[in-house]
Design a protein around this motif. Sequence first.
Motif, PDB file in Angstrom:
ATOM      1  N   THR A 173       0.823  -1.209   0.000  1.00  0.00           N
ATOM      2  CA  THR A 173       0.000   0.000   0.000  1.00  0.00           C
ATOM      3  C   THR A 173       0.859   1.261   0.000  1.00  0.00           C
ATOM      4  OG1 THR A 173      -1.768  -1.146   1.192  1.00  0.00           O
ATOM      5  CG2 THR A 173      -1.766   1.260   1.283  1.00  0.00           C
ATOM      6  N   VAL A 174       1.940   1.237   0.778  1.00  0.00           N
ATOM      7  CA  VAL A 174       2.849   2.385   0.835  1.00  0.00           C
ATOM      8  C   VAL A 174       3.413   2.695  -0.554  1.00  0.00           C
ATOM      9  CG1 VAL A 174       5.072   3.186   1.704  1.00  0.00           C
ATOM     10  CG2 VAL A 174       3.454   2.092   3.255  1.00  0.00           C
ATOM     11  N   PHE A 175       3.895   1.678  -1.253  1.00  0.00           N
ATOM     12  CA  PHE A 175       4.466   1.882  -2.589  1.00  0.00           C
ATOM     13  C   PHE A 175       3.405   2.329  -3.588  1.00  0.00           C
ATOM     14  CE2 PHE A 175       7.657  -1.270  -0.936  1.00  0.00           C
ATOM     15  CZ  PHE A 175       8.713  -0.375  -0.901  1.00  0.00           C
ATOM     16  N   LEU A 176       2.179   1.770  -3.450  1.00  0.00           N
ATOM     17  CA  LEU A 176       1.103   2.128  -4.368  1.00  0.00           C
ATOM     18  C   LEU A 176       0.737   3.601  -4.251  1.00  0.00           C
ATOM     19  CD1 LEU A 176      -1.192   1.423  -6.343  1.00  0.00           C
ATOM     20  CD2 LEU A 176      -2.580   0.773  -4.353  1.00  0.00           C
ATOM     21  N   TRP A 177       0.497   4.070  -3.017  1.00  0.00           N
ATOM     22  CA  TRP A 177       0.087   5.457  -2.837  1.00  0.00           C
ATOM     23  C   TRP A 177       1.226   6.431  -3.100  1.00  0.00           C
ATOM     24  CZ3 TRP A 177      -4.636   7.062  -3.020  1.00  0.00           C
ATOM     25  CH2 TRP A 177      -5.659   6.185  -2.687  1.00  0.00           C
ATOM     26  N   MET A 237      -2.156   9.888   4.155  1.00  0.00           N
ATOM     27  CA  MET A 237      -2.668   8.614   3.660  1.00  0.00           C
ATOM     28  C   MET A 237      -1.944   7.452   4.340  1.00  0.00           C
ATOM     29  SD  MET A 237      -4.955   7.279   1.671  1.00  0.00           S
ATOM     30  CE  MET A 237      -5.421   8.480   0.416  1.00  0.00           C
ATOM     31  N   ILE A 238      -0.627   7.558   4.494  1.00  0.00           N
ATOM     32  CA  ILE A 238       0.121   6.515   5.196  1.00  0.00           C
ATOM     33  C   ILE A 238      -0.328   6.436   6.653  1.00  0.00           C
ATOM     34  CG2 ILE A 238       2.411   5.769   5.946  1.00  0.00           C
ATOM     35  CD1 ILE A 238       1.761   5.472   2.927  1.00  0.00           C
ATOM     36  N   ILE A 249       6.830   3.563  14.675  1.00  0.00           N
ATOM     37  CA  ILE A 249       8.085   4.281  14.916  1.00  0.00           C
ATOM     38  C   ILE A 249       8.782   4.586  13.593  1.00  0.00           C
ATOM     39  CG2 ILE A 249      10.395   4.069  15.910  1.00  0.00           C
ATOM     40  CD1 ILE A 249       9.120   2.440  18.185  1.00  0.00           C
ATOM     41  N   TYR A 250       8.763   3.630  12.688  1.00  0.00           N
ATOM     42  CA  TYR A 250       9.415   3.819  11.387  1.00  0.00           C
ATOM     43  C   TYR A 250       8.778   4.963  10.608  1.00  0.00           C
ATOM     44  CZ  TYR A 250      11.245   2.747   6.739  1.00  0.00           C
ATOM     45  OH  TYR A 250      11.844   2.831   5.509  1.00  0.00           O
ATOM     46  N   PHE A 251       7.422   5.075  10.694  1.00  0.00           N
ATOM     47  CA  PHE A 251       6.701   6.120   9.964  1.00  0.00           C
ATOM     48  C   PHE A 251       6.331   7.292  10.887  1.00  0.00           C
ATOM     49  CE2 PHE A 251       5.695   2.381   7.295  1.00  0.00           C
ATOM     50  CZ  PHE A 251       6.069   2.872   6.059  1.00  0.00           C
ATOM     51  N   ARG A 252       7.086   7.494  11.953  1.00  0.00           N
ATOM     52  CA  ARG A 252       6.725   8.501  12.959  1.00  0.00           C
ATOM     53  C   ARG A 252       6.625   9.912  12.389  1.00  0.00           C
ATOM     54  NH1 ARG A 252      11.862   6.829  13.552  1.00  0.00           N
ATOM     55  NH2 ARG A 252      13.568   8.368  13.591  1.00  0.00           N
ATOM     56  N   HIS A 253       7.308  10.202  11.292  1.00  0.00           N
ATOM     57  CA  HIS A 253       7.272  11.552  10.717  1.00  0.00           C
ATOM     58  C   HIS A 253       5.899  11.890  10.139  1.00  0.00           C
ATOM     59  CE1 HIS A 253      11.555  11.758  11.323  1.00  0.00           C
ATOM     60  NE2 HIS A 253      11.775  10.712  10.545  1.00  0.00           N
ATOM     61  N   TYR A 254       5.088  10.882   9.876  1.00  0.00           N
ATOM     62  CA  TYR A 254       3.762  11.114   9.302  1.00  0.00           C
ATOM     63  C   TYR A 254       2.661  11.146  10.358  1.00  0.00           C
ATOM     64  CZ  TYR A 254       6.244   9.728   5.054  1.00  0.00           C
ATOM     65  OH  TYR A 254       7.147   9.635   4.023  1.00  0.00           O
ATOM     66  N   ILE A 255       3.018  10.901  11.619  1.00  0.00           N
ATOM     67  CA  ILE A 255       2.026  10.803  12.686  1.00  0.00           C
ATOM     68  C   ILE A 255       1.787  12.180  13.305  1.00  0.00           C
ATOM     69  CG2 ILE A 255       1.550   9.832  14.962  1.00  0.00           C
ATOM     70  CD1 ILE A 255       3.125   7.356  14.124  1.00  0.00           C
ATOM     71  N   GLN A 292     -10.656  -0.562   4.650  1.00  0.00           N
ATOM     72  CA  GLN A 292      -9.334  -1.172   4.644  1.00  0.00           C
ATOM     73  C   GLN A 292      -8.631  -1.015   3.300  1.00  0.00           C
ATOM     74  OE1 GLN A 292     -10.555  -5.116   6.702  1.00  0.00           O
ATOM     75  NE2 GLN A 292      -8.416  -4.840   7.241  1.00  0.00           N
ATOM     76  N   MET A 293      -9.395  -1.054   2.226  1.00  0.00           N
ATOM     77  CA  MET A 293      -8.802  -0.939   0.894  1.00  0.00           C
ATOM     78  C   MET A 293      -8.470   0.508   0.568  1.00  0.00           C
ATOM     79  SD  MET A 293     -10.238  -2.365  -2.761  1.00  0.00           S
ATOM     80  CE  MET A 293      -9.972  -4.065  -2.230  1.00  0.00           C
ATOM     81  N   PHE A 294      -9.340   1.444   0.936  1.00  0.00           N
ATOM     82  CA  PHE A 294      -9.126   2.866   0.697  1.00  0.00           C
ATOM     83  C   PHE A 294     -10.019   3.656   1.645  1.00  0.00           C
ATOM     84  CE2 PHE A 294     -12.152   1.096  -2.360  1.00  0.00           C
ATOM     85  CZ  PHE A 294     -13.304   1.783  -2.012  1.00  0.00           C
ATOM     86  N   PRO A 295      -9.678   4.915   1.944  1.00  0.00           N
ATOM     87  CA  PRO A 295     -10.540   5.730   2.802  1.00  0.00           C
ATOM     88  C   PRO A 295     -11.898   5.966   2.143  1.00  0.00           C
ATOM     89  CG  PRO A 295      -8.350   6.698   2.598  1.00  0.00           C
ATOM     90  CD  PRO A 295      -8.426   5.608   1.572  1.00  0.00           C
TER      91      PRO A 295
END
Length: 268
Positions: free
Chosen positions: A38-42, A61-62, A131-137, A194-197
Motif C-alpha cells: 500500500t505504501v508503494f502504491l500510494w 494517507m500513510i 516508529i518507522y513512519f513517525r514523521h507522518y504521525i 481497509q482498501m481505501f478511505p
Amino acid sequence: MKIDKYISVFNIGLQNTFVYRWNYFLRALFGLIPLAGTVFLWRAIFKERGGGLHGYDYGSMIYYYLLTLLVSNLVTPTEDEWQIAADIREGQINSLLTKPMSYLAYRFSIFMSGRLVYTFVTLPPIALIFIYFRHYIALPDQAMTYVLASISMLMAALMQFFITYSLAMMAFWILEISTIVFIVYSFEYFLGGQMFPIDIMPDAVQAVMKWLPFYYELFCPVAIFLGRLQGAALAEALAIQSGWLLLTWAAARAMWKRGLGHYQAVGG
C-alpha cells in the motif's frame, strides 16, 4: 455468582489463546506485507498526481493506513466464527445449554480474552511500524477526540463480534459456512475502509455507504481520530453506529433463538 462464571470463562479463553501466541505473532508480522504494498502504491499515485486527494497527502494517507492496521488488530475477531460453527456441528453446545450462562455471553468472554492476547502479541511489530513512519504521525490536540474515537472503536468491536456470531449461527442450517463468511468479509474489506478511505469516494457513494454497517466497523473510529468527522457529521456517525450496534446485537440473539429451535427439532 454469574459474574464469577464469566471471569472463569475469560481466564480459560486467555489460557487457550496463549497456546497460539506464535500463530498470532506470525499473522501480525505477515499482515504487514499488504501495508508495504500500500505504501508503494500510494507513493506512486501521489507522485503521478503531483498533489493531494480529497484532503489527503502522501503522509496523511500513510497515517490513515497505520491507524486502520492498529484498529483492525484491536477489534476484528480471530477465528471466532469457525470455533462457534464447530461447537454447533460437533454438538459441544449441548453441555452449555444446561448451564446458567447464555452462549452469547460465553462466546463474548472468549472473544474478549482472545482480543487481549492478540493485542498483547501483535502490538510490538505494529509499534515498530509506527516508529518507522513517525514523521507522518500527527496526534490529536483535543482530549475529547481520544474519548470519542475510543467509544467508536469499542462499538466497532462489539459490532464485529455480533456480526461474526450471527454468521456462525448459519451452522445450525448448513454444514459449511465458509462461503458466506468470505462473501461478507469481502464486503467488509471493500466497504469498511481497509482498501481505501471511504471519504475519497464521490459524495453520492459516501451517502449510501454511511448507512451500511461496514462503514462503522473500521473507518468511523479512524476518521474520528484523524479529525475527518467533526460537529454534526460526527454526532450523526455515532448515532448511526449506535443504531447498528443495537441491530447487530438483536440479530445475534434472534439467530441463536431460531437456530437453537431448529437444532432441538432435529434431535440435536
